[in-house]
Design an enzyme around this catalytic site. Structure first.
Site, mmCIF file in Angstrom:
data_model
loop_
_atom_site.group_PDB
_atom_site.id
_atom_site.type_symbol
_atom_site.label_atom_id
_atom_site.label_comp_id
_atom_site.label_asym_id
_atom_site.label_seq_id
_atom_site.Cartn_x
_atom_site.Cartn_y
_atom_site.Cartn_z
ATOM 1 N N ARG A 176 43.532 39.857 45.372
ATOM 2 C CA ARG A 176 42.429 39.592 44.454
ATOM 3 C C ARG A 176 41.308 40.615 44.601
ATOM 4 O O ARG A 176 40.132 40.312 44.436
ATOM 5 C CB ARG A 176 41.888 38.157 44.649
ATOM 6 C CG ARG A 176 42.947 37.074 44.487
ATOM 7 C CD ARG A 176 43.560 37.071 43.092
ATOM 8 N NE ARG A 176 44.607 36.072 42.937
ATOM 9 C CZ ARG A 176 45.913 36.345 42.906
ATOM 10 N NH1 ARG A 176 46.344 37.599 43.040
ATOM 11 N NH2 ARG A 176 46.799 35.394 42.753
ATOM 12 N N SER A 227 40.708 28.638 39.222
ATOM 13 C CA SER A 227 40.413 28.372 40.629
ATOM 14 C C SER A 227 38.994 28.816 40.973
ATOM 15 O O SER A 227 38.600 29.941 40.665
ATOM 16 C CB SER A 227 41.411 29.101 41.531
ATOM 17 O OG SER A 227 42.721 28.633 41.305
ATOM 18 N N GLU A 302 35.857 32.609 43.914
ATOM 19 C CA GLU A 302 36.321 33.619 42.968
ATOM 20 C C GLU A 302 35.285 33.845 41.879
ATOM 21 O O GLU A 302 35.224 34.907 41.275
ATOM 22 C CB GLU A 302 37.648 33.187 42.331
ATOM 23 C CG GLU A 302 38.834 33.174 43.267
ATOM 24 C CD GLU A 302 40.153 33.068 42.539
ATOM 25 O OE1 GLU A 302 40.239 33.563 41.394
ATOM 26 O OE2 GLU A 302 41.097 32.503 43.107
#
Length: 339
Positions: A176, A227, A302
């Protein structure tokens, strides 16, 4: 520079791509945010370069967005120029096993086009709501996969409007992560390489299976940004993924205002009505600190917060004073009852 002059200059660079007084709540996947003064949608690489060059020369503040996944906009709105990479830059061409795609293409459409061409390797992206540019920037994916493994090169535009191209190694893809999260560049297009499937029908079956599983596990009818917290490999091995940790603490259905932890999946926070950015911030930080107090792991969001001035900052740094509790730090060993 007056607002009228600014709009005229922007319209000269991006004809039919300038929009004033846009409700961020209307374009946000969370349906949260105030009014943006101006949003500009370039329709070509040349327009994007000219736009970034103009903004740099005039010393104006700006922010780049795609489909707004992973962004929480301030309730006060947005005073900076907002560059939106979307449908006006969403072309795709496929030749053999090589794919050339612009950053604004919607990821589920991108995955579907590859399926139709008999190419495998993008199935894990089929249910991800967002643009390819955002996916590359985040090295996004599902099933613990990332799009970076398929990237050959990325064409981007720096803050001064200069075009450059990086190969996969130079993109510094990690879990990520990519170099584009910190270099100020805008992803404009990418060249990707995929494998040809021996049985093309298997691609469709895999995608349908993924979509069914997402429909079963994740909230689809309420506004959400996917998420909220990243998965930490160490925490995953010790306790489980963020959703499991949150659920074990009995926080499913916990809410602050209209910001609600989804009863479907505890790592999805939804707007259950008229949630404000402050509601969502307080909920994220409360969950972060509650999990940290119980486990010793400080989960990394995130989601990024977009300020009134257009700064994109960590949720950790976005809390209004006094909005969350402070807990004593527990070591992982004590939190898990280990000696």
């Amino acid at each position: 520079m007056s607002q009228d002059t600014l709009i005229a200059e922007l319209s000269n660079i991006c004809p039919a791509g300038v929009h004033q007084n846009v409700s961020l709540a209307q374009i946000s996947r969370w349906r949260i945010g105030g009014i943006a003064d101006v949003i500009v949608e370039p329709s070509s690489l040349d327009e994007l370069c000219r736009l970034r060059s103009f903004i740099a020369q005039k010393g104006l503040s700006s922010i780049v967005i795609g489909d707004t996944s992973n962004l929480l906009f301030a309730d006060e709105g947005l005073r900076a120029i907002c560059i939106r990479m979307g449908r006006k830059m969403s072309s795709i061409s496929i030749s053999g096993d090589t794919v050339m795609a612009q950053a604004g293409i919607w990821v589920p459409h991108f995955a579907r086009r590859l399926m139709q061409a008999g190419l495998t390797g993008a199935e894990h992206t089929c249910g991800i709501p967002g643009t390819l540019g955002g996916l590359i920037c985040m090295n996004g994916g599902s099933q613990r996969k990332g799009i970076g493994s398929a990237v050959v090169s990325v064409t981007a535009v720096d803050p001064e409007g200069r075009v450059f191209t990086l190969d996969r190694d130079a993109c510094l893809f990690g879990y990520r992560q990519s170099v584009f999260q910190g270099n100020g560049a805008v992803v404009a297009a990418s060249k990707l390489l995929f494998n040809r499937a021996p049985k093309p029908e298997s691609i469709r079956r895999e995608m349908l299976s993924i979509l069914r599983e997402r429909s079963r596990k994740f909230p689809r009818k309420q506004p959400n940004c996917g998420s909220v917290f990243k998965s930490n490999p160490e925490m995953y091995a010790d306790i489980g993924p963020p959703g499991a940790a949150i659920e074990k603490l009995g926080l499913k259905n916990y809410r602050i205002g209209d910001a609600l932890i989804s009863p479907c999946h505890a790592n999805f926070f939804v707007n259950a009505g008229k949630a404000s950015a402050d509601d969502m911030l307080r909920l994220i930080l409360y969950v972060r600190d509650t999990v940290c107090a119980a486990t010793g792991y400080r989960m990394e969001p995130e989601i990024r917060y977009v300020t009134l001035g257009g700064q994109v900052i960590s949720i950790h740094n976005a809390a209004p004073p006094g909005s969350f509790l402070k807990y004593p730090r527990y070591s992982k060993r004590l939190a898990n009852g280990k000696s």
